[in-house]
Design a protein around this motif. Structure first.
Motif, PDB file in Angstrom:
ATOM      1  N   GLU A 245      63.708  17.920  19.718  1.00 47.47           N
ATOM      2  CA  GLU A 245      63.014  17.635  20.982  1.00 47.47           C
ATOM      3  C   GLU A 245      61.915  16.589  20.819  1.00 47.47           C
ATOM      4  O   GLU A 245      61.455  16.010  21.797  1.00 47.47           O
ATOM      5  N   ALA A 246      61.496  16.356  19.581  1.00 46.39           N
ATOM      6  CA  ALA A 246      60.341  15.489  19.340  1.00 46.39           C
ATOM      7  C   ALA A 246      60.703  14.018  19.386  1.00 46.39           C
ATOM      8  O   ALA A 246      61.829  13.616  19.113  1.00 46.39           O
ATOM      9  N   THR A 247      59.716  13.212  19.749  1.00 45.37           N
ATOM     10  CA  THR A 247      59.818  11.764  19.648  1.00 45.37           C
ATOM     11  C   THR A 247      58.637  11.306  18.790  1.00 45.37           C
ATOM     12  O   THR A 247      57.773  12.105  18.424  1.00 45.37           O
ATOM     13  N   ALA A 248      58.601  10.045  18.485  1.00 49.63           N
ATOM     14  CA  ALA A 248      57.511   9.518  17.652  1.00 49.63           C
ATOM     15  C   ALA A 248      56.152   9.707  18.325  1.00 49.63           C
ATOM     16  O   ALA A 248      55.129   9.801  17.667  1.00 49.63           O
ATOM     17  N   LYS A 249      56.157   9.766  19.661  1.00 47.31           N
ATOM     18  CA  LYS A 249      54.893   9.821  20.402  1.00 47.31           C
ATOM     19  C   LYS A 249      54.427  11.243  20.715  1.00 47.31           C
ATOM     20  O   LYS A 249      53.341  11.423  21.261  1.00 47.31           O
ATOM     21  N   ALA A 311      70.015  21.266  13.160  1.00 43.83           N
ATOM     22  CA  ALA A 311      69.866  19.969  12.498  1.00 43.83           C
ATOM     23  C   ALA A 311      68.933  20.144  11.305  1.00 43.83           C
ATOM     24  O   ALA A 311      68.335  21.213  11.118  1.00 43.83           O
ATOM     25  N   SER A 312      68.803  19.093  10.511  1.00 41.58           N
ATOM     26  CA  SER A 312      67.874  19.112   9.378  1.00 41.58           C
ATOM     27  C   SER A 312      66.515  18.588   9.833  1.00 41.58           C
ATOM     28  O   SER A 312      66.411  17.469  10.332  1.00 41.58           O
ATOM     29  N   SER A 313      65.499  19.403   9.676  1.00 40.29           N
ATOM     30  CA  SER A 313      64.169  19.025  10.143  1.00 40.29           C
ATOM     31  C   SER A 313      63.295  18.521   9.008  1.00 40.29           C
ATOM     32  O   SER A 313      63.435  18.941   7.860  1.00 40.29           O
ATOM     33  N   GLY A 314      62.373  17.617   9.359  1.00 41.39           N
ATOM     34  CA  GLY A 314      61.452  17.062   8.387  1.00 41.39           C
ATOM     35  C   GLY A 314      60.188  17.890   8.272  1.00 41.39           C
ATOM     36  O   GLY A 314      60.012  18.906   8.959  1.00 41.39           O
ATOM     37  N   LEU A 315      59.297  17.453   7.396  1.00 39.83           N
ATOM     38  CA  LEU A 315      58.092  18.219   7.084  1.00 39.83           C
ATOM     39  C   LEU A 315      57.176  18.403   8.294  1.00 39.83           C
ATOM     40  O   LEU A 315      56.582  19.468   8.472  1.00 39.83           O
ATOM     41  N   MET A 316      57.065  17.375   9.157  1.00 42.08           N
ATOM     42  CA  MET A 316      56.188  17.493  10.325  1.00 42.08           C
ATOM     43  C   MET A 316      56.625  18.630  11.240  1.00 42.08           C
ATOM     44  O   MET A 316      55.799  19.377  11.758  1.00 42.08           O
ATOM     45  N   ALA A 334      60.257  15.158  29.171  1.00 41.08           N
ATOM     46  CA  ALA A 334      60.279  13.834  28.537  1.00 41.08           C
ATOM     47  C   ALA A 334      60.558  12.784  29.600  1.00 41.08           C
ATOM     48  O   ALA A 334      61.573  12.846  30.299  1.00 41.08           O
ATOM     49  N   THR A 335      59.669  11.823  29.733  1.00 34.99           N
ATOM     50  CA  THR A 335      59.855  10.753  30.720  1.00 34.99           C
ATOM     51  C   THR A 335      60.781   9.679  30.142  1.00 34.99           C
ATOM     52  O   THR A 335      60.991   9.611  28.924  1.00 34.99           O
TER      53      THR A 335
END
Length: 367
Positions: A245-249, A311-316, A334-335
């Motif tokens: 669900e996350a984006t860079a922002k 999915a494979s998730s990262g440390l953040m 999410a816009t």
């Protein structure tokens, strides 16, 4: 006549004993400190000698220490082992390194942790964060002699999964073999770059290294997981939802808070990536008809977490799953510009949805 004050004999003796004990303890502590420090310093600061050291895949800290001591690059195998433990090094990368007796123990550890090798790898596989197992299999196939079908067959092979359970019992548990699980090791291959220095490396070795990396990363948070009563499977499942669900922002901790708040209120998570995972195909948009898919992974129909990671998730995302923000948010949107708007009520959520998605074909984005 002058008067003299004399301490009672027992009191004077006690003071002397205490004083001597303190001095001895200080000497012992100081001696131990300086001894430990001396073990970490270079074997020979003035040495110009260069030594190529090859660290095989899957090497333990003890075996690496043995190799370094054999080459006279470190003063003590025990000091090496304790240094690695105390500095919480997550793992060493295999490869051939150029070391010297003039290097400190810390410098060599840093090189091996970062993978600063003197020889280029024969095979390099980079797994981005948020990739599903079928996508990872495709990446491996494009960079090795193995086919995508071979990789997936191995990952779903019960014998291989059991092998991982035996080798990494704190990570791979019986939870991965539940009847509703789509792929047992989904989410268990850590997203990072892997270098292999043998072009004939086996598929078992490659996948073992990827699972082992996840084991090393989660091992750093074992105390926090126990405190929150999280199994590795539950943590990887929650972090995979955050990752997708996350984006860079976006603030991942806030996304995590929405999921936890919904679980606490017995609300369905209603996260679109689980629907896409259930469908088994990528779509740019999720429509109402897609929400009807009959699957234990469909969090619009089934309350609670899905059976396993998607999915494979990262440390953040792993950290966000362990430490969600303290909020009252129950929805996020999410816009089209990639901004994520958090709201507390359905009414607020619908207002934001009307504001940002007006004039476009409606997409169910309630989270």
């Amino acid at each position: 006549m002058s008067q003299q004050t004399f301490l009672p004999p027992n009191r004077s003796r006690k003071k002397r004993v205490i004083f001597i004990t303190i001095i001895v303890l200080l000497l012992l502590v100081g001696g131990a400190f300086f001894y430990a420090q001396s073990r970490l310093t270079p074997v020979d600061r003035n040495s110009n000698k260069k030594v190529n050291v090859t660290i095989p895949q899957g090497s333990s800290v003890q075996s690496i220490g043995t190799v370094l001591k054999k080459e006279d690059l470190i003063k003590s195998k025990s000091a090496f082992r304790y240094y690695v433990k105390l500095t919480h090094v997550s793992g060493f990368q295999a490869g051939t390194y150029l070391f010297s007796p003039s290097m400190s123990l810390g410098e060599m550890v840093e090189k091996m942790e970062k993978g600063e090798v003197s020889k280029q790898p024969d095979i390099r596989v980079t797994i981005p964060e948020g990739r599903q197992l079928v996508e990872i299999a495709d990446i491996i196939a494009k960079n090795t002699k193995f086919t995508k079908d071979e990789v997936m067959k191995k990952l779903d092979d019960k014998a291989f999964v059991n092998k991982m359970k035996e080798k990494y019992p704190d990570l791979v548990t019986d939870e991965v073999m539940q009847k509703d699980i789509k792929h047992p090791l989904e989410g268990y291959l850590y997203p990072v770059t892997y270098d292999f220095y043998d072009k004939n490396v086996s598929l078992d070795e490659m996948l073992d290294k990827m699972v082992g990396k996840t084991n090393n990363v989660l091992g750093q948070y074992s105390g926090q997981m126990k405190k929150k009563k999280f199994s590795a499977h539950k943590l990887l499942t929650m972090s995979s939802l955050i990752e997708e669900e996350a984006t860079a922002k976006v603030d991942r901790e806030k996304i995590a808070s929405v999921f936890y708040n919904r679980l606490e209120k017995n609300m369905p998570l209603q996260t679109d990536p689980t629907v896409l995972y259930a469908l088994g195909e990528h779509k740019d948009r999720v429509f109402y008809k897609h929400l009807e898919v009959d699957s234990p992974y469909n969090t619009y129909k089934v309350k609670g977490l899905p059976p396993g990671p998607i999915a494979s998730s990262g440390l953040m995302s792993i950290k966000a799953a362990l430490h969600p923000a303290n909020t009252d948010y129950l929805y996020f949107l999410a816009t089209p510009e990639g901004k994520v708007i958090f709201t507390k009520t359905l009414e607020e959520h619908n207002k934001e949805k009307a504001k940002h998605i007006t004039g476009k074909e409606k997409q169910n984005t309630e989270k």
